[in-house]
Design a protein around this motif. Structure first.
Motif, short mmCIF file in Angstrom:
data_model
loop_
_atom_site.label_atom_id
_atom_site.label_comp_id
_atom_site.label_asym_id
_atom_site.label_seq_id
_atom_site.Cartn_x
_atom_site.Cartn_y
_atom_site.Cartn_z
N ASN A 55 -16.89 55.24 -20.93
CA ASN A 55 -15.39 54.96 -21.22
C ASN A 55 -14.69 55.15 -19.76
O ASN A 55 -15.28 55.92 -19.11
CB ASN A 55 -14.74 56.19 -22.26
CG ASN A 55 -15.04 55.90 -23.64
OD1 ASN A 55 -15.89 54.91 -24.08
ND2 ASN A 55 -14.85 56.91 -24.47
N GLU A 56 -13.64 54.73 -19.79
CA GLU A 56 -12.70 54.61 -18.46
C GLU A 56 -11.46 55.29 -18.77
O GLU A 56 -10.67 55.66 -17.74
CB GLU A 56 -12.37 53.09 -18.01
CG GLU A 56 -13.55 52.42 -17.92
CD GLU A 56 -13.13 50.93 -17.39
OE1 GLU A 56 -12.05 50.56 -17.56
OE2 GLU A 56 -14.18 50.18 -17.09
N GLU A 102 -8.93 54.74 -24.09
CA GLU A 102 -9.56 54.38 -25.38
C GLU A 102 -8.78 54.74 -26.45
O GLU A 102 -8.60 53.85 -27.48
CB GLU A 102 -11.00 54.78 -25.56
CG GLU A 102 -12.04 54.11 -24.33
CD GLU A 102 -11.75 54.42 -23.00
OE1 GLU A 102 -12.41 53.95 -21.98
OE2 GLU A 102 -11.32 55.64 -22.83
N GLY A 128 -12.34 56.78 -30.24
CA GLY A 128 -13.06 56.39 -29.17
C GLY A 128 -14.00 57.35 -28.61
O GLY A 128 -14.74 56.99 -27.58
N TRP A 129 -13.98 58.55 -29.22
CA TRP A 129 -15.28 59.33 -29.11
C TRP A 129 -15.88 59.73 -30.28
O TRP A 129 -17.03 59.08 -30.32
CB TRP A 129 -14.10 60.80 -28.54
CG TRP A 129 -15.07 62.00 -27.98
CD1 TRP A 129 -16.55 61.81 -27.82
CD2 TRP A 129 -14.65 63.40 -28.25
NE1 TRP A 129 -17.00 63.29 -27.64
CE2 TRP A 129 -15.93 63.80 -27.99
CE3 TRP A 129 -13.42 64.02 -28.54
CZ2 TRP A 129 -15.93 65.53 -27.84
CZ3 TRP A 129 -13.79 65.30 -28.55
CH2 TRP A 129 -14.73 66.08 -28.16
N SER A 137 -10.52 58.59 -24.05
CA SER A 137 -11.52 59.64 -23.80
C SER A 137 -12.48 59.33 -22.84
O SER A 137 -13.62 58.87 -22.82
CB SER A 137 -12.35 59.93 -25.04
OG SER A 137 -12.99 58.48 -25.34
N SER A 138 -11.91 59.71 -21.47
CA SER A 138 -12.55 59.47 -20.34
C SER A 138 -13.85 60.21 -20.09
O SER A 138 -14.57 59.74 -19.20
CB SER A 138 -11.66 59.56 -19.06
OG SER A 138 -11.12 60.78 -19.27
#
Length: 317
Positions: free
Chosen positions: A58-59, A62, A22-23, A52-53
């Motif tokens: 993103n929150e 993820e 997710g990054w 990955s906030s």
């Protein structure tokens, strides 16, 4: 296979880091990396509710969501998943109520009934440690968490956690996750490993490859032109002392027909109490070297060479 501390969790001695999911690795790439890892014998995945906030849009969660979707799609047997609490933007800290809500959110994202290994990600000294220990213990008692662990805790706080857990009958940690590698040794070796030895904790080190420096990719302190978001962090180690470590890793690795990365992971595995270094892969092509690091056995003489070349003292800083 190796056992994580005093737990009943037996794993290949390598943990696949989920921080890139997710990054720097999208969903499809993450699935492919996970497939390659498991196909190669891997069975231990590390993630956190905050991954990955830090990425725009993103929150947090993820990585857990991707791992959960992969688990649901592949239905692999015998996979151990570790995750963490305290840094998700919506679930910060280690109060009892927050731990409970964060654990339930992680269970939902991962699509599992029980978290195999649940870490307190960072210490939260604003909350009485008794409250945190009790909250983790209750999750175990309720069947939502199998084993508890700590990450980024000082030796004194680990001792205190264990004393409270033993006194109150709460679940005792089985693992500790510190920042540990060939260019970051002293704090762990002087303080954390002695505690792990005393209490039978398994070490699961993160930054095992020093943000990629210990792959041999970075031979200069100049990270210009490097596309990786982690390049700057890795390139800072490319000092004269750091490059001597890379040279030694390369020479030892060549003798085994293995990469610098695999040799670096093998050195970590040879250290007291280390169970499974964590290493991440942004592509399928990076996975074989990581798996090789789980199987490469260095001789005592080779370990001693790497110990010596990576030894740090204030005079060398």
């Amino acid at each position: 296979m190796t056992r994580i501390g005093s737990s009943d969790l037996d794993v290949l001695p390598l943990s696949l880091g989920g921080n890139v999911f997710g990054w720097t690795a999208d969903r499809d790439t993450s699935f492919a990396v996970l497939d390659a890892f498991v196909d190669g014998g891997g069975d231990f995945i590390d993630t956190a509710d905050s991954y990955s906030s830090w990425v725009a849009g993103n929150e947090g969660g993820e990585s857990e969501t991707i791992v959960g979707e992969w688990l649901a799609s592949r239905k692999p047997a015998g996979i151990v998943v570790a995750t963490k609490v305290s840094q998700h933007p919506q679930f910060r800290g280690l109060s009892a109520g927050n731990i409970r809500k964060a654990a339930e959110a992680s269970l939902m994202r991962l699509g599992v009934d029980e978290l195999d290994l649940y870490y307190a990600h960072f210490d939260d000294e604003t909350v009485p440690l008794e409250e945190t220990v009790a909250a983790f213990g209750q999750l175990v008692a309720d069947g939502q968490v199998r084993h508890v662990a700590v990450s980024n805790y000082s030796a004194d706080r680990i001792r205190e956690w264990i004393e409270i857990a033993r006194r109150t009958g709460a679940a005792v940690p089985v693992a500790v996750q510190p920042h540990y590698n060939l260019v970051h040794r002293n704090e762990v070796e002087e303080a954390i490993i002695p505690v792990a030895e005393e209490f039978g904790l398994g070490l699961v080190p993160y930054y095992s490859l020093a943000s990629g420096f210990l792959t041999g990719k970075y031979r200069s302190t100049d990270a210009a032109g490097q596309a990786s978001p982690r390049a700057q962090g890795a390139a800072k180690y490319a000092t004269e002392a750091g490059l001597r470590i890379i040279d030694a890793l390369e020479e030892i690795g060549d003798a085994h027909g293995e990469s610098i990365a695999a040799t670096s992971l093998a050195w970590l595995r040879a250290q007291p109490t280390v169970v499974a270094p964590i290493a991440s892969a942004r592509s399928v092509e990076q996975v074989p070297d990581l798996l090789a690091g789980a199987r490469l056995e260095l001789s005592p003489e080779e370990v001693a060479v790497l110990d010596q070349v990576s030894e740090w003292s204030p005079a060398q800083a």
